[in-house]
Write an enzyme that holds these catalytic residues in place. Structure first.
Site, PDB file in Angstrom:
ATOM      1  N   LEU A  33       0.864  -1.182   0.000  1.00 34.50           N
ATOM      2  CA  LEU A  33       0.000   0.000   0.000  1.00 34.50           C
ATOM      3  C   LEU A  33       0.901   1.233   0.000  1.00 34.50           C
ATOM      4  CD1 LEU A  33      -2.579  -0.721   2.886  1.00 34.50           C
ATOM      5  CD2 LEU A  33      -2.617  -1.585   0.549  1.00 34.50           C
ATOM      6  N   CYS A  34       0.581   2.196  -0.850  1.00 33.07           N
ATOM      7  CA  CYS A  34       1.339   3.450  -0.860  1.00 33.07           C
ATOM      8  C   CYS A  34       1.174   4.144   0.496  1.00 33.07           C
ATOM      9  CB  CYS A  34       0.834   4.364  -1.956  1.00 33.07           C
ATOM     10  SG  CYS A  34       1.413   6.054  -1.756  1.00 33.07           S
TER      11      CYS A  34
END
Lengths: 102, 135, 130
Positions: free
Chosen positions: C77-78
């Site tokens: 996940l960014c």
């Protein structure tokens, strides 16, 4: 080798199909998925655009998305080939890159 | 020697109404550190990202439009804007922010980053990419 | 062949993360390698452990977790997108002074550089989004 263009938007709601047809190089492949498959039907206001594109591009539609939406295979424009997810993967290996027209 | 790939960022959404333009720009800025062959394309409502005179003070969001002007400092010199998208919106290049870069091989001459291209030219550019991030 | 996958739509609201899942699964079943599945924009919501979908619906998050377990998938996940939207692993939660973390099994938080890296490593990069 040319790239694979993917359209996941209904042509009746968004301009993704028009933009893709304007910017997909002649000879490239176009795959309709999700709500994009509504463009694959015969006898709609956009059907003639797809029928014309069939002469210059390789056209595909994701069969599970047609089935989910109750679009029978007999309603699909001639020249559009149906693929499943394995066929989708295969298409990406046969083209040089992928552009999704979100 | 690592292979240099052609990266294209395709921007088709207007700024401010959704976060896509801002988060696309964030990828571009991070990606600039990777020394790849980077280009940006502005198509459809994406051309609105480059409008002059954006002022978000009345809507409380970040005005990131000035960041586009810094792209030249990140060695990003290829910014393609589709002419058909401008035409459809009654716009011309004059409505867009001037974006420039300095050419190291030409005595640091300041050059225009924005190239207004036809759909036929852009189709060729898109087809030649290795990696396309679309927003 | 090596694939990089970017998912930029959240679960349930749009079909994009379902399509991304089925594509990823099909690629793996066909012997291809997935360099990374990178979740960006609202796509980070695919990684929340706090979703409780009805029993007769698919659970998108646990489905990703199971696929990651089975194939040793790298799912990222960014960090910036995740922090904006309230997706925190234990470290991030501690750092931000929050008393809960909500990162589901198999998901990791990392920077946008991991997305660029996926583009560099992979033979093909696909974006699934809205």
């Amino acid at each position: 080798m040319t790239i694979l263009h993917i359209i996941n938007k209904s042509p009746f709601e968004k301009n993704s199909l028009d933009t893709c047809l304007r910017l997909a190089k002649r000879g490239s492949a176009i795959l309709l998925i999700e709500d994009g498959i509504y463009a694959a039907q015969k006898n709609t206001a956009v059907g003639n655009k797809l029928a014309a594109a069939a002469a210059t591009h390789s056209l595909y539609a994701l069969a599970p998305d047609l089935d989910a939406r109750g679009i029978g295979k007999d309603k699909i424009i001639d020249g559009i080939s149906l693929v499943d997810y394995d066929g989708f993967v295969q298409l990406t290996t046969e083209t040089s890159g992928v552009q999704s027209w979100l | 020697m690592a292979v240099i790939k052609k990266f294209l960022y395709v921007n088709r959404k207007a700024p401010h109404g959704s976060i896509f333009a801002l988060e696309s720009l964030e990828v571009v800025l991070i990606g600039a550190a990777f020394d790849q062959d980077v280009a940006l394309a502005f198509i459809d409502d994406g051309v609105y990202q480059l409008m002059r005179n954006q002022d978000t003070s009345g809507i409380g969001t970040k005005n990131f439009s000035a960041t586009y002007k810094a792209l030249g400092d990140y060695d990003i010199s290829k910014i393609y804007v589709e002419k058909e998208s401008l035409d459809l919106r009654g716009l011309s290049k004059d409505n867009l922010m001037p974006l420039t870069w300095e050419d190291e091989d030409d005595d640091w001459a300041e050059k225009d980053s924005i190239q207004v291209v036809s759909s036929t030219e852009l189709a060729e550019i898109i087809d030649n990419q290795d990696v396309i991030f679309s927003f | 062949m090596k694939f990089g996958i970017m998912v930029s739509a959240g679960p349930y609201t749009h079909q994009a993360s379902d399509t991304a899942y089925y594509f990823t699964e099909a690629a793996l079943k066909n012997g291809h390698e997935i360099v990374r599945v990178f979740f960006y924009h609202d796509g980070v919501n695919n990684g929340t452990s706090l979703g409780v979908p009805p029993q007769d619906d698919r659970n998108i998050t646990t489905r990703w977790s199971a696929l990651a377990e089975k194939y040793d998938l790298d799912m990222v996940l960014c960090v910036a997108a995740a922090q904006r939207r309230g997706l925190l692993d234990e470290n991030e939660a501690k750092r931000a002074g929050k008393d809960v973390s909500n990162m589901a099994a198999g998901f990791n938080i990392s920077g946008l550089g991991q997305l660029i890296d996926a583009g560099i490593q992979a033979d093909r990069l696909l974006v699934f989004g809205d």
